[in-house]
Scaffold this active site. Sequence first.
Site, PDB file in Angstrom:
ATOM      1  N   HIS A 125      37.368 -44.290  81.376  1.00  0.00           N
ATOM      2  CA  HIS A 125      37.027 -45.639  81.238  1.00  0.00           C
ATOM      3  C   HIS A 125      36.992 -46.391  82.469  1.00  0.00           C
ATOM      4  O   HIS A 125      36.458 -47.467  82.762  1.00  0.00           O
ATOM      5  CB  HIS A 125      37.745 -46.440  80.254  1.00  0.00           C
ATOM      6  CG  HIS A 125      37.612 -45.967  78.830  1.00  0.00           C
ATOM      7  ND1 HIS A 125      36.136 -45.843  78.444  1.00  0.00           N
ATOM      8  CD2 HIS A 125      38.244 -45.711  77.852  1.00  0.00           C
ATOM      9  CE1 HIS A 125      36.290 -45.376  77.142  1.00  0.00           C
ATOM     10  NE2 HIS A 125      37.335 -45.253  76.865  1.00  0.00           N
ATOM     11  N   ASP A 162      34.896 -37.175  74.200  1.00  0.00           N
ATOM     12  CA  ASP A 162      35.774 -38.177  73.782  1.00  0.00           C
ATOM     13  C   ASP A 162      34.915 -39.151  72.901  1.00  0.00           C
ATOM     14  O   ASP A 162      33.728 -39.200  72.926  1.00  0.00           O
ATOM     15  CB  ASP A 162      36.359 -39.094  74.773  1.00  0.00           C
ATOM     16  CG  ASP A 162      37.547 -40.056  74.578  1.00  0.00           C
ATOM     17  OD1 ASP A 162      38.475 -39.552  74.733  1.00  0.00           O
ATOM     18  OD2 ASP A 162      37.117 -41.176  73.823  1.00  0.00           O
ATOM     19  N   HIS A 164      35.063 -42.442  72.505  1.00  0.00           N
ATOM     20  CA  HIS A 164      34.524 -43.244  73.264  1.00  0.00           C
ATOM     21  C   HIS A 164      33.693 -43.065  74.621  1.00  0.00           C
ATOM     22  O   HIS A 164      34.209 -42.261  75.036  1.00  0.00           O
ATOM     23  CB  HIS A 164      35.772 -44.370  73.898  1.00  0.00           C
ATOM     24  CG  HIS A 164      36.805 -44.658  72.770  1.00  0.00           C
ATOM     25  ND1 HIS A 164      38.034 -43.902  72.420  1.00  0.00           N
ATOM     26  CD2 HIS A 164      36.735 -45.619  71.835  1.00  0.00           C
ATOM     27  CE1 HIS A 164      38.737 -44.429  71.173  1.00  0.00           C
ATOM     28  NE2 HIS A 164      38.173 -45.650  71.389  1.00  0.00           N
ATOM     29  N   ASP A 245      39.713 -37.530  70.217  1.00  0.00           N
ATOM     30  CA  ASP A 245      39.654 -38.858  69.128  1.00  0.00           C
ATOM     31  C   ASP A 245      38.504 -38.839  68.274  1.00  0.00           C
ATOM     32  O   ASP A 245      38.352 -39.631  67.765  1.00  0.00           O
ATOM     33  CB  ASP A 245      40.266 -39.865  69.978  1.00  0.00           C
ATOM     34  CG  ASP A 245      39.594 -39.957  71.132  1.00  0.00           C
ATOM     35  OD1 ASP A 245      38.587 -39.371  71.587  1.00  0.00           O
ATOM     36  OD2 ASP A 245      39.480 -41.147  71.816  1.00  0.00           O
TER      37      ASP A 245
END
Length: 308
Positions: A125, A162, A164, A245
């Site tokens: 991120h 991931d 996200h 995740d």
Amino acid sequence: MATLMFTHPACLEHDPGEHHPESPARLRAVLAALKAPEFGALARREAPVAEIADIARVHPRDFVEAMLAAVPETGYAGVDADTILSPGSGKAALRAAGAVVAAVDAVVAGEASNAFCAVRPPGHHAEPDRSMGFCLFNNVAIGAARARAVHGLARVAVVDFDVHHGNGTQAAFERDPSLFYASTHQSPLYPGTGARSERGVGNIVNVPLPPMAGSTEFRRAVEASILPALDAFAPDLVMASAGFDAHRRDPLAQLMLVEDDYAWVTERLLECAERHAGGRLVSTLEGGYDLAALGASAAAHVRCLMAA
């Protein structure tokens, strides 16, 4: 050749607070899973401290210096509501980035076919001029920049599974046709980026998945969208942002993957690396917040790396 794992105890010293999901317990769970007898042949190395010059290929030097200066001597300092610094955060972030740099060096040098970086804080991120989403520096992007600047590799690909979207990696790559970024991720979900229409200069492939999507949807996304684009790009090095995740047990999202899905995608990436990059693959830990699922999923991932 052997698989290498890079890690360092300093990565356990980044402590964003008692109730923060990105806790030191995450890395402990991964390391505990990789202590099983089946991983006895896994070669382990200490992650070095990243040089500022390596980080500065992705993040402006003044930004890097300001972030390190913001690390508190005691207590906590907030970068944003989700991204918290503690006294050990600077050293942890430098070791996390240094792990990926060292892994790239080792794999390109032929010391191993592939490598896994068991580190935190995560990185995908972190945008070039902004830390966010639990991430301080973009570890995988720093490794990709090292591969090109120091080792002369022409084309580097990052595949991010991931849950996200890796907005930071996309931001670092999207204007450079010699870099490739592909992501499967839940949408809608933080950080709100990663639409299919976000294509960079033709080097970005996003495949958003709806909540409750599982193995079938994930594997279809990889097979139909990501792998053909990755083959067409023909990377000299494959890198993975290995977030776990999207597992069905994870508390921060609602995808329904299981350990076998992580083994499957690892095998597909290894096959691509074999076709185009002499088998060279470097993976680094991103998210994963159910400790049991995280440990089992990371073990499935590393098991496949070792079998390559």
